[in-house]
Design a protein around this motif. Sequence first.
Motif, PDB file in Angstrom:
ATOM      1  N   GLU A 289      88.536  43.739  -1.212  1.00  0.00           N
ATOM      2  CA  GLU A 289      87.623  44.720  -0.621  1.00  0.00           C
ATOM      3  C   GLU A 289      86.876  45.485  -1.707  1.00  0.00           C
ATOM      4  N   ALA A 290      87.600  45.918  -2.742  1.00  0.00           N
ATOM      5  CA  ALA A 290      86.950  46.645  -3.844  1.00  0.00           C
ATOM      6  C   ALA A 290      85.893  45.784  -4.523  1.00  0.00           C
ATOM      7  N   GLY A 291      86.174  44.490  -4.682  1.00  0.00           N
ATOM      8  CA  GLY A 291      85.224  43.597  -5.325  1.00  0.00           C
ATOM      9  C   GLY A 291      83.938  43.444  -4.527  1.00  0.00           C
ATOM     10  N   VAL A 292      84.060  43.289  -3.206  1.00  0.00           N
ATOM     11  CA  VAL A 292      82.866  43.172  -2.369  1.00  0.00           C
ATOM     12  C   VAL A 292      82.066  44.472  -2.404  1.00  0.00           C
ATOM     13  N   LEU A 293      82.753  45.610  -2.304  1.00  0.00           N
ATOM     14  CA  LEU A 293      82.055  46.899  -2.331  1.00  0.00           C
ATOM     15  C   LEU A 293      81.345  47.114  -3.668  1.00  0.00           C
ATOM     16  N   ALA A 294      81.950  46.676  -4.773  1.00  0.00           N
ATOM     17  CA  ALA A 294      81.289  46.776  -6.070  1.00  0.00           C
ATOM     18  C   ALA A 294      80.029  45.910  -6.115  1.00  0.00           C
ATOM     19  N   LEU A 295      80.106  44.726  -5.534  1.00  0.00           N
ATOM     20  CA  LEU A 295      78.923  43.875  -5.434  1.00  0.00           C
ATOM     21  C   LEU A 295      77.805  44.602  -4.696  1.00  0.00           C
ATOM     22  N   TYR A 296      78.153  45.213  -3.564  1.00  0.00           N
ATOM     23  CA  TYR A 296      77.135  45.865  -2.742  1.00  0.00           C
ATOM     24  C   TYR A 296      76.512  47.054  -3.467  1.00  0.00           C
ATOM     25  N   THR A 297      77.327  47.803  -4.198  1.00  0.00           N
ATOM     26  CA  THR A 297      76.783  48.950  -4.937  1.00  0.00           C
ATOM     27  C   THR A 297      75.712  48.497  -5.916  1.00  0.00           C
ATOM     28  N   SER A 298      75.958  47.395  -6.620  1.00  0.00           N
ATOM     29  CA  SER A 298      74.960  46.882  -7.557  1.00  0.00           C
ATOM     30  C   SER A 298      73.764  46.277  -6.840  1.00  0.00           C
ATOM     31  N   LEU A 299      73.985  45.592  -5.736  1.00  0.00           N
ATOM     32  CA  LEU A 299      72.871  45.016  -4.985  1.00  0.00           C
ATOM     33  C   LEU A 299      71.934  46.101  -4.466  1.00  0.00           C
TER      34      LEU A 299
END
Length: 364
Positions: A289-299
């Motif tokens: 979950e943390a990894g996906v959320l980090a992706l979204y923050t950068s996107l």
Amino acid sequence: MTRLLVVYHSRTGTHRRLAEWAARSAERRGAEVRVRQVPALPGDAVGDAGIPVAELEDLRWAQAVIFGSPTHFGSPTATFKRFLDSTSPLWLGNELRRLVVGAMSSSRSRRGGRDSTVLTIQRSMLHWGATVVTGFRSPSNELSPYGVSVSLQAAAPEPAVVGAVDAFVESVISVAADLNGVRRVRHPAIALVADAVDADLAGLADVVATAVAADGASVVRLDTEAACDPDRLTGIDAVAVGATVRAGLPDVRVVAMLQEWSSSGKKGPLAGMPATGFVLTTAEEDGAEAGVLALYTSLMHAGAVIVPSGRPDQPVLGGAGNPYGTSLAGGASTASWTAAHTEAADHMRRLVRVAGQLGRSEAV
């Protein structure tokens, strides 16, 4: 006519003004608008006179929602959070995935946790499965990469703040109008970005590609190096980024690509483009979950409109379910791979639908 709901909590009047400016901006664009304040908690100051209290029926009515809350220790206020917590029945009924959402925050100090507050609100919206509109679609000093962000200490001129709210509302209304309109791209092009550095990630990327193609979209496979070239994104209607996750973060190749996408100025190469993510972890409960959320923050820094998976179907909830994006643990069992297929099918069906309505390709 787009139906916009503006829901806020205000302690000093700042968020009432932001809500009123948002409402006027939306009405000028032909939207039907409801402005609501969240229900007060015991001990709260008296609410704003003349503003109705938000109810779940307002969310059922809306096509788009803009939320606003002051910052309290880097999070929205307890009063605001209580309203979000009350939406569980709608989430369980899968009634919130259709919404287009955005967020506004304020703090007394210049670095008072405003971004953290917007991201915390967005995290609930991602859990809903709502489509999240961010601030970099229309650059402004009061638009962070994530949404409207106002510092009371900075004392920004009122016209600048009004302009930021206006730009943000324009983005939210535009996305909501497209998602509820008749425009369609028949075969949207989805860029699937993932490096074949791990057999399981490559397998998960194949699962995602199959799910995309099954819904009538064309798949453009890119590695992270190729995706850094903005010309490779020409003609692309949406992006799905795959990453291995270490210590709760996407791997370094993906991070380098995301930084490249975000380095070309405030209006990034994905401005207005639907984007989502899928991840592989080394083990269960190891930061998916943390990894996906980090992706979204950068996107968001690249200007993307975020399309999460949302509430997974019931079969997925017993397997590899992740409310934010498709995920899998390395060395997974056959049952987990089966669940990942189900999750990816649901997740990519949403991405393809949104890409077909927001996509840059010629519509039919």
